[in-house]
Design a protein around this motif. Structure first.
Motif, PDB file in Angstrom:
ATOM      1  N   PHE A   1      -1.158   0.625  -0.225  1.00 50.90           N
ATOM      2  CA  PHE A   1      -0.045   0.428   0.686  1.00 50.90           C
ATOM      3  C   PHE A   1       0.386   1.802   1.190  1.00 50.90           C
TER       4      PHE A   1
ATOM      5  N   GLN B   1       3.891   3.864   3.244  1.00 49.20           N
ATOM      6  CA  GLN B   1       5.219   3.805   3.827  1.00 49.20           C
ATOM      7  C   GLN B   1       5.458   5.090   4.602  1.00 49.20           C
TER       8      GLN B   1
ATOM      9  N   GLU C   1       8.928   0.353   7.077  1.00 49.54           N
ATOM     10  CA  GLU C   1       8.728  -0.453   5.884  1.00 49.54           C
ATOM     11  C   GLU C   1       7.341  -0.200   5.302  1.00 49.54           C
TER      12      GLU C   1
ATOM     13  N   GLU D   1       3.750  -1.063   4.062  1.00 49.91           N
ATOM     14  CA  GLU D   1       2.758  -2.019   4.562  1.00 49.91           C
ATOM     15  C   GLU D   1       1.473  -1.910   3.750  1.00 49.91           C
TER      16      GLU D   1
ATOM     17  N   GLU E   1      -6.686  -3.911   7.021  1.00 57.31           N
ATOM     18  CA  GLU E   1      -5.900  -4.293   8.177  1.00 57.31           C
ATOM     19  C   GLU E   1      -6.536  -3.756   9.464  1.00 57.31           C
TER      20      GLU E   1
ATOM     21  N   TRP F   1      -0.199  -9.564   0.293  1.00 56.75           N
ATOM     22  CA  TRP F   1       0.504  -8.344  -0.046  1.00 56.75           C
ATOM     23  C   TRP F   1       1.733  -8.575  -0.916  1.00 56.75           C
TER      24      TRP F   1
END
Length: 126
Positions: free
Chosen positions: A37, A39, A44, A46, A61, A110
């Motif tokens: 992830f 940030q 936020e 992700e 992604e 997630w």
């Protein structure tokens, strides 16, 4: 106790490459999905990429597809995130996280990630 230790962050120039590592311990590696992830400042957190350690299936992604590659080494209980062609928007704190796999489900859920490591900062400079 599940432990995830992220490392490898630093400063990289636009277009450069960097490899992040996540050393895992305290659980059976193949029973978990591990993901990365990030940030960015003011944004936020992700999810960007993940891997099912049971069968090696990955998900990345669209926003970073083609530039980010996730891989794992079961012998070292370590997951990697290779960042290539780094862009300024990749500047963020990157976190490694995991959850215990459920048969038939992908790693890209997630919200299922309940185990977290500390972050490692990646700064892309021009």
């Amino acid at each position: 106790e599940v432990q995830l230790q992220a490392s490898g962050g630093g400063e990289v120039q636009v277009g450069g490459s960097l490899r992040l590592s996540c050393a895992a311990s305290g659980f059976t590696f193949e029973d978990f999905a591990l993901g990365w992830f990030r940030q960015a400042p003011g944004k936020e957190r992700e999810g960007v990429s993940c891997i099912r350690n049971s069968d090696g299936r990955t998900f990345t992604e669209d926003s970073v597809e083609g530039r980010f590659t996730i891989s794992s080494d079961a012998d070292k209980s370590t997951v990697y995130l290779q960042i290539t062609n780094a862009q300024p928007e990749d500047t963020a704190v990157y976190y490694c996280a995991g959850f215990q796999l459920i048969s038939g489900y992908g790693c890209y859920r997630w919200s299922w990630y309940g185990y977290w490591g500390q972050g490692t900062l990646v700064t892309v400079s021009s």
